[in-house]
Design a protein around this motif. Structure first.
Motif, short mmCIF file in Angstrom:
data_model
loop_
_atom_site.label_atom_id
_atom_site.label_comp_id
_atom_site.label_asym_id
_atom_site.label_seq_id
_atom_site.Cartn_x
_atom_site.Cartn_y
_atom_site.Cartn_z
N LEU A 30 1.40 -1.65 0.44
CA LEU A 30 0.44 -0.13 0.01
C LEU A 30 1.04 1.02 -0.14
N VAL A 31 1.20 1.88 -1.01
CA VAL A 31 2.26 2.85 -1.28
C VAL A 31 1.74 4.65 -0.92
N PHE A 32 2.46 5.30 -0.79
CA PHE A 32 1.37 6.36 -0.33
C PHE A 32 2.28 7.35 -2.02
N ARG A 33 1.35 8.37 -2.27
CA ARG A 33 2.08 9.00 -3.38
C ARG A 33 1.75 10.13 -2.85
N GLY A 90 -7.33 -5.50 5.37
CA GLY A 90 -6.80 -6.57 4.56
C GLY A 90 -6.31 -7.00 3.91
N GLY A 91 -6.20 -5.35 3.20
CA GLY A 91 -5.38 -4.74 1.59
C GLY A 91 -4.20 -5.59 1.58
N GLY A 92 -2.85 -5.55 2.58
CA GLY A 92 -2.00 -5.78 2.02
C GLY A 92 -1.08 -4.83 2.77
N ILE A 93 0.45 -4.80 3.10
CA ILE A 93 0.57 -4.77 3.90
C ILE A 93 1.09 -3.09 3.53
N ALA A 94 1.41 -1.90 4.78
CA ALA A 94 1.51 -1.12 4.80
C ALA A 94 2.93 0.14 5.67
N ARG A 95 3.53 0.91 4.99
CA ARG A 95 4.36 1.83 5.52
C ARG A 95 4.19 2.84 6.78
N LEU A 96 3.52 2.80 7.94
CA LEU A 96 3.27 4.06 8.64
C LEU A 96 4.26 4.49 9.41
N ALA A 97 3.99 5.50 9.78
CA ALA A 97 4.77 6.32 10.80
C ALA A 97 3.96 5.61 12.35
N SER A 98 5.15 5.42 13.13
CA SER A 98 4.58 5.13 14.54
C SER A 98 3.57 5.21 15.15
#
Length: 308
Positions: free
Chosen positions: A189-192, A234-242
């Motif tokens: 899950l990518v942030f643009r 359940g959509g996928g893997i995210a990279r999130l700030a803590s």
């Protein structure tokens, strides 16, 4: 005649590039701004701007005059600060920040800041678009490293861990990646960035060197809270700030990946998010801006998920 007011209007016209833009910035009509320039030119006895119905340019005299007067508003502000140094900071304070940081971090802190400085009137701009300090009257902005530029004077005030995470349902279905190299086989899950269309890279640090993991962008979005909700469902893997990820992890809705102590996790660690307080020039570091930056840094450093 209010010469200082006329000079300030002239500076706004030059910095904004047109009479119409300066009028919008000052909340005046274009006719009033034009009249102010005419009055200043009459007072000086020189032509400052060459104007047509479609364009505007500085004359040679206008350029020389601008270079001499451009610092006057800042100098007056500094003089006012010196005269009131014994008093508490006061007046309007416009703060710009990214949408997620404003929502999750700044908003909960604002009541305490207002209690500490009741004479400061706060305006908070939460947006991921590019913000211009001068054109929008912003006193200080809170930015991540990717948003910095050479026109800003910056001070790093905190660093937050990035957390790679996914819902238990997704991991049960797709498996648990144990190395960054395995991310390319997962739905990511990518942030643009809304400002320039770039993807926020998924970066790690290995033996002191930074590298970017290859990912499979199964979902792309310009709002990080939306990405978090896709991950929760359940959509996928995210990279999130803590500060976004931790409450979701604590509630069991997301599970962290690449945790210290897990298999192969010690080989590569997620690169943290660095947070900066930014102003456009030294004169902008007035008493109320310094009070806010010092308060924010102190509060952030006391939070458990902020890196030392």
């Amino acid at each position: 005649m209010d010469i200082l007011g006329l000079i300030n209007t002239y500076i706004r016209v030059v910095e904004n590039g047109s009479i119409a833009a300066a009028a919008r910035a000052q909340g005046m009509s274009a006719a009033a701004v034009s009249q102010s320039i005419t009055r200043l030119e009459a007072h000086l006895g020189v032509r400052l701007l060459s104007r047509t119905t479609r364009s505007m340019a500085l004359t040679e005299s206008g350029t020389r005059y601008f270079e001499k007067v451009r610092h006057i508003p800042g100098d007056i502000d500094l003089a006012s600060q010196a005269a009131t140094v014994a008093t508490k900071p006061q007046g309007p304070l416009c703060i710009a920040t990214t949408a997620a940081f404003g929502r999750h971090v700044l908003a909960p802190l604002m009541p305490a800041f207002k209690d500490a400085y009741p004479r400061i009137d706060i305006e908070l701009i939460n947006t991921d678009r590019s913000v211009d300090h001068r054109l929008e009257g912003v006193d200080v902005s809170i930015r991540i490293e990717a948003q910095l530029n050479d026109q800003l004077i910056v001070r790093r005030i905190a660093s937050f861990p990035f957390v790679f995470c996914a819902a238990p349902a997704y991991l049960d279905r797709a498996g648990i990646p144990t190395t960054p190299e395995e991310l390319k086989r997962h739905t990511c899950l990518v942030f643009r960035y809304p400002t320039d269309g770039r993807f926020l890279p998924w970066t790690f640090v290995l033996n002191g060197s930074r590298f970017e993991a290859k990912v499979n962008p199964g979902f792309i979005c310009d709002d990080i809270d939306t990405i978090a909700q896709i991950a929760v469902n359940g959509g996928g893997i995210a990279r999130l700030a803590s500060f976004i990820a931790q409450p979701l992890i604590d509630s069991g809705r997301l599970l962290p990946l690449f945790e210290p102590g897990s298999r192969n996790a010690a080989c590569a660690e997620p690169e943290p998010m660095h947070i900066y307080a930014c102003v456009t020039e030294r004169s902008a570091l007035n008493a109320k801006v310094r009070a806010f930056i010092d308060f924010l840094e102190r509060e952030l450093q006391s939070q458990p998920h902020v890196l030392a």
